[in-house]
Every structure is written in structure tokens, then in C-alpha cells.
Design a protein around this motif. Sequence first.
Motif, short mmCIF file in Angstrom:
data_model
loop_
_atom_site.label_atom_id
_atom_site.label_comp_id
_atom_site.label_asym_id
_atom_site.label_seq_id
_atom_site.Cartn_x
_atom_site.Cartn_y
_atom_site.Cartn_z
N SER A 144 0.86 -1.20 0.00
CA SER A 144 0.00 0.00 0.00
C SER A 144 0.89 1.24 0.00
O SER A 144 1.16 1.83 1.04
CB SER A 144 -0.90 0.01 1.25
N GLU A 192 -0.14 7.37 -1.23
CA GLU A 192 -1.49 7.86 -0.92
C GLU A 192 -2.42 6.73 -0.47
O GLU A 192 -3.36 6.96 0.28
CB GLU A 192 -2.09 8.59 -2.13
N ARG A 193 -2.15 5.52 -0.97
CA ARG A 193 -3.00 4.41 -0.53
C ARG A 193 -2.78 4.14 0.96
O ARG A 193 -3.72 3.91 1.70
CB ARG A 193 -2.66 3.16 -1.36
N GLY A 202 -4.60 6.73 2.86
CA GLY A 202 -6.05 6.47 2.91
C GLY A 202 -6.38 5.47 4.01
O GLY A 202 -7.34 5.67 4.78
#
Length: 255
Positions: free
Chosen positions: A33, A36-37, A40
Motif C-alpha cells: 500500500s 497515498e494508498r 487512505g
Amino acid sequence: MTVPASPGTVERYLTEHLARGPLHFTLIDPDKSPGERAAGIARGAVALGSDAILLGGSTGISRDVMGRAATAIRAAVSVPVIIFPEGPGSLAPEANAVLFMSMLNSRNLNLVIRVHAQAAPAVRAMGLEPIPLGYLVIAPGMRVGEVGQADPVPRDDLAAATGYALAAQYLGMRYVYLEAGSGAPAPVPVPMVRAVREVLSIPLVVGGGIRSGDDAGPLLAAGASVLVTGTVTEEEGLGDGFRSILAEVRRARGG
Ligand code: 1GP
């Protein structure tokens, strides 16, 4: 020359929050991940009550990947971003702190102390806050047990677990982490957590195989100070499993 304040900002944050009850850390693997993932996931996890973000995985995460994830997460949430290192190559100054951990039951002396001697100057130069921690692999240990060449503590050997934990405390480490291994079919046994808690006076971190509130509740009741989860969010996102774990942590805090 000045001696840096010890414990540092992150450890003080953790100590203050622990005074109100147990905590939850969300482990994110920035290889799975990235950027930005990761941010999030962190945003959602913190909104649900998670107290810190750990960044790590069991295979070589580059400094660049680690740094990007830490930057994105720090822009998204205000909780500490702590590196859960698998080697000195993944250290990045963009994080707040690093679990400065000795794998107590590794057969490989590098993971007990030698890598630390190599990495300590980099930790200092990067301004990362080291959090001294004794890391104990409990069977089955999964990948971290294999890569770390651990002699995992058998699940019914409460005496070995309490001995290691107490030795870590006596050596001055400020946290003990009982690790069943990421993705373990079952968490660290509840009687082991209870036995270690009984002798230990420093915070006790428990991780590996915690996938639901039904797993989390008994570990908290047995005296876990911090629960770490990773796989549940990687596989199910911030769904029922994750929410039920956070609900148990809130309940244990009395809220
Ligand atoms: C791994 O203890 C952590 O080091 C988290 O384990 O991925 O099983 O939640 P899980």
C-alpha cells in the motif's frame, strides 16, 4: 554536546495515552500500500480510533518507498508514524520514530544486536526517535520467524515467554512485543499474555493473527497494552473485523 531528551516525543505520547487504557496500532506495508494508498488506510484507521501507524513488512522496503508512505501519512493524520523495521535499509527520516527492537529469540546475532550497532548512527542522523523494544517470536512465528531465524517460543511455554519478557525489562527495554507472526492462524495465546503481564511492569505489545473483536477482547482482558493488526486491513479493508477490534479497545478503555 547535548544529550537528547529521553524518552522522546512519541514515547511520551504513547505513555500518556496508555495511562487511559490500551492502544491499537495499525500496521501498513508500504510495498503493498504505497504513498497515498497508505495515507487512505491511515486516515480511516485513525478515524476509527487507532492510535499510531506502524510502517513495515518482512521483506526489503526501500528508503524511498518508506519515506513516501510516511510523508503521505503524516500529511493525512496527526498520530505518530513509527517504522517497524526489517532492516536498516528501510529507515527513512520522514517517519517520527522507529521501533528499535532486538529479536530476543533469534539464533542470528545480527538481529539481536549487530544490525543495531550498524543502524544506530543512521537513526541518530535521521532524527528518528528510537523506541527500545524487546521482540519475542511466539510459535508459529510465520515469515518473520523464518526470516529472523527465530527459535519460536512454544505456545504453551509460559515460563520461557515470561523469562524473555522480564529479561528485556531488566535490560532496560521499554516495551515488550509478543509476535505470533503476521497472518498467524491464531493470536498469541491468552494464558501467555496473562502470564507475561503478571510479571512485567512495562507496556506489553501483542500482534499477529488478530482478526476480530473476538480475538482482541480476551487479549485485552489478559493485559495486552497495545494490539497491532496488519493483515485484517490488507485483506478486508476497514470493515467489520477491524471495526470490532477497535470497539474492543474502546471498551477496554471504558469508553
Ligand atoms: C505483524 O503483529 C503484526 O508483525 C500484525 O500481524 O498481520 O496478523 O495482523 P497481522
